[in-house]
Scaffold this motif. Structure first.
Motif, PDB file in Angstrom:
ATOM      1  N   ARG A 148       0.841  -1.201   0.000  1.00 28.83           N
ATOM      2  CA  ARG A 148       0.000   0.000   0.000  1.00 28.83           C
ATOM      3  C   ARG A 148       0.879   1.255   0.000  1.00 28.83           C
ATOM      4  O   ARG A 148       0.566   2.264  -0.619  1.00 28.83           O
ATOM      5  CB  ARG A 148      -0.883  -0.045   1.252  1.00 28.83           C
ATOM      6  CG  ARG A 148      -1.812   1.130   1.423  1.00 28.83           C
ATOM      7  CD  ARG A 148      -2.602   0.953   2.708  1.00 28.83           C
ATOM      8  NE  ARG A 148      -3.508   2.062   2.936  1.00 28.83           N
ATOM      9  CZ  ARG A 148      -4.312   2.157   3.989  1.00 28.83           C
ATOM     10  NH1 ARG A 148      -4.320   1.197   4.905  1.00 28.83           N
ATOM     11  NH2 ARG A 148      -5.099   3.192   4.150  1.00 28.83           N
ATOM     12  N   ASN A 198       1.850   1.779  14.814  1.00 25.66           N
ATOM     13  CA  ASN A 198       0.943   0.779  14.229  1.00 25.66           C
ATOM     14  C   ASN A 198       1.062   0.693  12.702  1.00 25.66           C
ATOM     15  O   ASN A 198       0.731  -0.320  12.106  1.00 25.66           O
ATOM     16  CB  ASN A 198      -0.513   1.054  14.632  1.00 25.66           C
ATOM     17  CG  ASN A 198      -0.996   2.399  14.137  1.00 25.66           C
ATOM     18  OD1 ASN A 198      -0.217   3.326  13.940  1.00 25.66           O
ATOM     19  ND2 ASN A 198      -2.289   2.518  13.930  1.00 25.66           N
ATOM     20  N   TYR A 199       1.517   1.793  12.088  1.00 23.12           N
ATOM     21  CA  TYR A 199       1.808   1.803  10.653  1.00 23.12           C
ATOM     22  C   TYR A 199       3.167   2.468  10.483  1.00 23.12           C
ATOM     23  O   TYR A 199       3.256   3.553   9.893  1.00 23.12           O
ATOM     24  CB  TYR A 199       0.752   2.589   9.875  1.00 23.12           C
ATOM     25  CG  TYR A 199      -0.512   1.832   9.551  1.00 23.12           C
ATOM     26  CD1 TYR A 199      -0.583   1.028   8.417  1.00 23.12           C
ATOM     27  CD2 TYR A 199      -1.639   1.940  10.355  1.00 23.12           C
ATOM     28  CE1 TYR A 199      -1.755   0.346   8.109  1.00 23.12           C
ATOM     29  CE2 TYR A 199      -2.806   1.263  10.050  1.00 23.12           C
ATOM     30  CZ  TYR A 199      -2.858   0.465   8.928  1.00 23.12           C
ATOM     31  OH  TYR A 199      -4.017  -0.205   8.619  1.00 23.12           O
ATOM     32  N   GLU A 213       2.554   5.141   7.460  1.00 22.36           N
ATOM     33  CA  GLU A 213       2.157   6.489   7.868  1.00 22.36           C
ATOM     34  C   GLU A 213       3.352   7.435   7.919  1.00 22.36           C
ATOM     35  O   GLU A 213       3.180   8.642   7.956  1.00 22.36           O
ATOM     36  CB  GLU A 213       1.422   6.436   9.207  1.00 22.36           C
ATOM     37  CG  GLU A 213       0.133   5.651   9.072  1.00 22.36           C
ATOM     38  CD  GLU A 213      -1.081   6.351   9.635  1.00 22.36           C
ATOM     39  OE1 GLU A 213      -1.003   7.547   9.931  1.00 22.36           O
ATOM     40  OE2 GLU A 213      -2.103   5.685   9.785  1.00 22.36           O
ATOM     41  N   ARG A 249      -5.499   0.625  15.546  1.00 23.86           N
ATOM     42  CA  ARG A 249      -5.604   1.509  14.375  1.00 23.86           C
ATOM     43  C   ARG A 249      -6.271   2.784  14.862  1.00 23.86           C
ATOM     44  O   ARG A 249      -7.221   2.723  15.654  1.00 23.86           O
ATOM     45  CB  ARG A 249      -6.467   0.877  13.283  1.00 23.86           C
ATOM     46  CG  ARG A 249      -5.861  -0.360  12.657  1.00 23.86           C
ATOM     47  CD  ARG A 249      -6.926  -1.157  11.942  1.00 23.86           C
ATOM     48  NE  ARG A 249      -7.592  -0.430  10.896  1.00 23.86           N
ATOM     49  CZ  ARG A 249      -8.911  -0.367  10.745  1.00 23.86           C
ATOM     50  NH1 ARG A 249      -9.722  -0.988  11.589  1.00 23.86           N
ATOM     51  NH2 ARG A 249      -9.449   0.314   9.754  1.00 23.86           N
ATOM     52  N   CYS A 250      -5.784   3.906  14.385  1.00 21.98           N
ATOM     53  CA  CYS A 250      -6.436   5.152  14.807  1.00 21.98           C
ATOM     54  C   CYS A 250      -7.886   5.152  14.342  1.00 21.98           C
ATOM     55  O   CYS A 250      -8.755   5.722  14.987  1.00 21.98           O
ATOM     56  CB  CYS A 250      -5.664   6.366  14.297  1.00 21.98           C
ATOM     57  SG  CYS A 250      -5.578   6.477  12.521  1.00 21.98           S
ATOM     58  N   THR A 251      -8.149   4.463  13.229  1.00 25.84           N
ATOM     59  CA  THR A 251      -9.502   4.437  12.674  1.00 25.84           C
ATOM     60  C   THR A 251     -10.381   3.337  13.295  1.00 25.84           C
ATOM     61  O   THR A 251     -11.539   3.195  12.894  1.00 25.84           O
ATOM     62  CB  THR A 251      -9.426   4.188  11.153  1.00 25.84           C
ATOM     63  OG1 THR A 251      -8.513   3.123  10.924  1.00 25.84           O
ATOM     64  CG2 THR A 251      -8.983   5.414  10.391  1.00 25.84           C
ATOM     65  N   GLN A 270     -12.391   3.542   8.375  1.00 22.00           N
ATOM     66  CA  GLN A 270     -11.094   3.185   7.786  1.00 22.00           C
ATOM     67  C   GLN A 270     -10.519   4.381   7.052  1.00 22.00           C
ATOM     68  O   GLN A 270     -11.245   5.312   6.708  1.00 22.00           O
ATOM     69  CB  GLN A 270     -11.232   2.013   6.820  1.00 22.00           C
ATOM     70  CG  GLN A 270     -12.175   2.280   5.656  1.00 22.00           C
ATOM     71  CD  GLN A 270     -12.616   1.015   4.958  1.00 22.00           C
ATOM     72  OE1 GLN A 270     -11.836   0.107   4.801  1.00 22.00           O
ATOM     73  NE2 GLN A 270     -13.881   0.947   4.552  1.00 22.00           N
ATOM     74  N   ARG A 271      -9.231   4.299   6.815  1.00 21.99           N
ATOM     75  CA  ARG A 271      -8.573   5.391   6.110  1.00 21.99           C
ATOM     76  C   ARG A 271      -8.806   5.315   4.589  1.00 21.99           C
ATOM     77  O   ARG A 271      -9.018   6.310   3.938  1.00 21.99           O
ATOM     78  CB  ARG A 271      -7.073   5.349   6.403  1.00 21.99           C
ATOM     79  CG  ARG A 271      -6.323   6.412   5.669  1.00 21.99           C
ATOM     80  CD  ARG A 271      -4.855   6.437   6.037  1.00 21.99           C
ATOM     81  NE  ARG A 271      -4.180   7.428   5.220  1.00 21.99           N
ATOM     82  CZ  ARG A 271      -3.048   7.999   5.515  1.00 21.99           C
ATOM     83  NH1 ARG A 271      -2.434   7.690   6.620  1.00 21.99           N
ATOM     84  NH2 ARG A 271      -2.503   8.889   4.728  1.00 21.99           N
ATOM     85  N   GLY A 272      -8.751   4.120   4.040  1.00 20.55           N
ATOM     86  CA  GLY A 272      -8.794   3.953   2.595  1.00 20.55           C
ATOM     87  C   GLY A 272     -10.166   4.154   2.015  1.00 20.55           C
ATOM     88  O   GLY A 272     -11.147   4.267   2.755  1.00 20.55           O
ATOM     89  N   PHE A 276      -8.598  12.094   4.156  1.00 23.42           N
ATOM     90  CA  PHE A 276      -8.475  11.517   5.502  1.00 23.42           C
ATOM     91  C   PHE A 276      -8.129  12.663   6.437  1.00 23.42           C
ATOM     92  O   PHE A 276      -7.050  13.250   6.344  1.00 23.42           O
ATOM     93  CB  PHE A 276      -7.368  10.462   5.494  1.00 23.42           C
ATOM     94  CG  PHE A 276      -7.117   9.818   6.831  1.00 23.42           C
ATOM     95  CD1 PHE A 276      -8.154   9.231   7.543  1.00 23.42           C
ATOM     96  CD2 PHE A 276      -5.845   9.794   7.381  1.00 23.42           C
ATOM     97  CE1 PHE A 276      -7.927   8.624   8.773  1.00 23.42           C
ATOM     98  CE2 PHE A 276      -5.604   9.191   8.610  1.00 23.42           C
ATOM     99  CZ  PHE A 276      -6.654   8.609   9.303  1.00 23.42           C
TER     100      PHE A 276
END
Ligand code: G3H
Length: 535
Positions: A135, A182-183, A187, A313-315, A471-473, A479
């Motif tokens: 990604r 986490n990413y 990120e 996940r922040c989301t 979700q981010r995507g 976002f």
């Protein structure tokens, strides 16, 4: 939800790491410098089964740089910027893209190592670690396409009231990029590469976990960019980035983390109005389940939304509020779905719950559950909240009320709190009262009620999801967040905007001025008034 940590011999060959990676290099001014001072030990959340019990696996160590080395890295970026006259900010867009594409080739070649480190350092499953890597590459590739479009569009000549003008996007200066654990790849790179592509030199400080995984890319970062354009530092935040912010030489702070840490960093900058911030911060995303929701669909989305990557996940959906008429059934269905999830090691097929990287996390989560229990909630799934080393079995906690910490705090871990509401207005109030405003999920079918909920919450959050998890995507979608959840909007297109500012070249609309503009463009006599993608 039992988990069994492996012995060294049980780790599959393909995922074994060699000797601990003692990383002593950091990147400043186009050179990998060696650090001989103290190191920060990196341990894995994946514990090892030994005759003496479960022991942490040491993965390696990274430099504990001081403010001196960090400031040297910043100065290298400041030199590369050179008041906007440096080679990088004045380089044509096509040439800048060329540097980034060379890096992508080198990055793709290190995929397996980076993926393996993602698994060991933060406990991400093989599938998710591969997804994070791919990604990230896709994000950069698509950002390049978006930049070509920006460049093409910016050559339009505007005419207004006898004045002609060209609006160009120019870089902002030195960017400090810091991602979350986490990413740690995605990120960090999804702010760093838009910043670079727009012409900003960068100081990168890797996340607190997921730090060794930058090492396989360090040489490529050195080789693919001019000196000082990418600098990578390691160490404790206060000592390193604190000094950078205090210097006043950081022009853009790109930070994904807590709002408290972001505020503390911003306050250190002596010229606040000159600092631009791009922030992804705390979130406590709510899932609202209406009386007429398709409960099976809602459960499926809520389980993924709340527990993917252990809820880190922040989301993630961090509080579910369910209409009283369906709350019991929803809680039972959700519990049944959670019981089907498999816990295990990141390389095991079908596993979705893995060990947690933060050393104090299981104790923190246990405290949240205990607090909810003291205030009248129950853990309704078998084994929920059981701790085995670094593993915390997901806990479904019901019914959660405002009196409990779980209603307010971002657990960022595998707890699914379920609360109950009677009137839709109670659910709306919960969204409005929250200090956070990233996203929201609404599960329901009545279009009239959905419309009312959208209108009541769209000014509170950056995204309202209908019958879909937060979700981010897709990454081309904006976002962002309201309140304490974010500053600025990120997406493949928006990131190019946040790391640049429009500047206008204007002139009276005379033949002589038109000729001058044309001559500058065709003769490539200006870095700002130029285009590589005119045709
Ligand atoms: O942790 C915050 C991430 O931006 C979430 O991204 O929704 O794709 O997992 P995701």
């Amino acid at each position: 939800m039992n988990i069994r940590f492996p012995t060294e011999a049980e780790v599959p060959e393909a995922f074994r790491l060699g000797a601990p990676l003692e990383q002593r290099e950091y990147l400043v001014g186009g050179q990998l410098l060696r650090w001989d001072g103290p190191q920060n030990e990196v341990v894995s959340p994946v514990l090892m089964q030994t005759p003496a019990g479960l022991v942490p696996k040491v993965l390696g160590s990274t430099p504990l740089l001081t403010s001196k080395e960090s400031l040297a890295a910043l100065d290298a970026a400041v030199r590369a910027w050179d008041l906007g006259r440096g080679a990088w900010p004045t380089m044509g867009v096509a040439a800048r893209i060329d540097h980034v594409e060379r890096f992508l080739v080198a990055m793709r070649a290190r995929r397996a190592e980076v993926v393996r480190l993602l698994m060991w350092e933060i406990g991400k499953t093989l599938k998710d670690a591969e997804k994070e890597f791919d990604r990230t590459v896709d994000y950069v590739v698509e950002t390049i396409s978006a930049l070509k479009e920006v460049d093409r569009d910016s050559t339009k000549l505007l005419h207004e009231q006898g004045i002609m003008g060209q609006v160009r996007r120019v870089p902002l200066g030195v960017a400090l990029c810091m991602g979350p654990y986490n990413y740690p790849l995605n990120e960090t790179f999804s702010t760093m590469f838009p910043a670079l592509l727009m012409g900003n030199p960068v100081v990168l400080k890797p996340a607190k976990f997921g730090v060794l995984l930058v090492q396989p890319l360090l040489e490529a970062l050195r080789d693919c960019f001019p000196p000082g354009v990418v600098n990578v530092i390691y160490g404790r935040g206060r000592e390193t980035v604190g000094a950078l912010m205090e210097s006043g030489k950081v022009d853009v702070l790109a930070f994904i983390g807590t709002s408290k840490a972001a505020s503390d960093l911003k306050k250190l900058h002596p010229r606040l109005h000159r600092l631009k911030s791009v922030l992804g911060l705390d979130a406590k995303n709510l899932g609202l389940v209406m009386a007429d929701a398709d409960l099976d669909e809602a459960v499926s989305e809520c389980v993924t939304g709340a527990l993917s990557f252990n809820g880190q996940r922040c989301t993630a959906l961090k509080l579910l509020l369910v209409h009283r008429s369906v709350a019991e059934v929803f809680a039972q269905k959700l519990t049944a779905a959670v019981s089907k999830l498999r816990a295990g090691m990141p390389w095991e097929a079908g596993v979705s719950l893995t060990p947690l990287p933060e050393p104090t996390k299981t104790a923190y989560l246990t405290g949240l559950v205990a607090d909810a229990q003291q205030h009248g909630a129950r853990v309704i799934n078998e084994g929920g909240g059981e701790v085995t080393g670094t593993h915390f079995a997901p806990a479904v906690v019901y019914p959660v009320t405002r009196a409990m910490r779980l209603w307010h705090e971002e657990q960022f871990g595998p707890i699914v709190p379920i609360g109950v509401f009677d009137d839709v207005q109670d659910a709306i109030d919960a969204v409005v009262e929250s200090p956070f405003g990233q996203q929201l999920s609404i599960f329901g079918r009545d279009p009239k009620e959905l419309g009312h909920l959208i209108d009541s919450t769209a000014h509170q959050v950056g995204r309202v999801n209908l019958n879909t998890q937060c979700q981010r995507g897709p990454d081309s979608f904006p976002f962002n967040g309201r309140k304490d959840s974010a500053e600025g909007t990120l997406s493949i297109g928006d990131a190019l905007r946040v790391f640049s500012i429009r500047t206008l070249i204007a002139a009276k609309n005379t033949e002589a001025n038109k000729r001058a503009v044309r001559d500058i463009l065709t003769g490539r006599l200006s870095a700002v008034l130029s285009s590589d993608y005119l045709l």
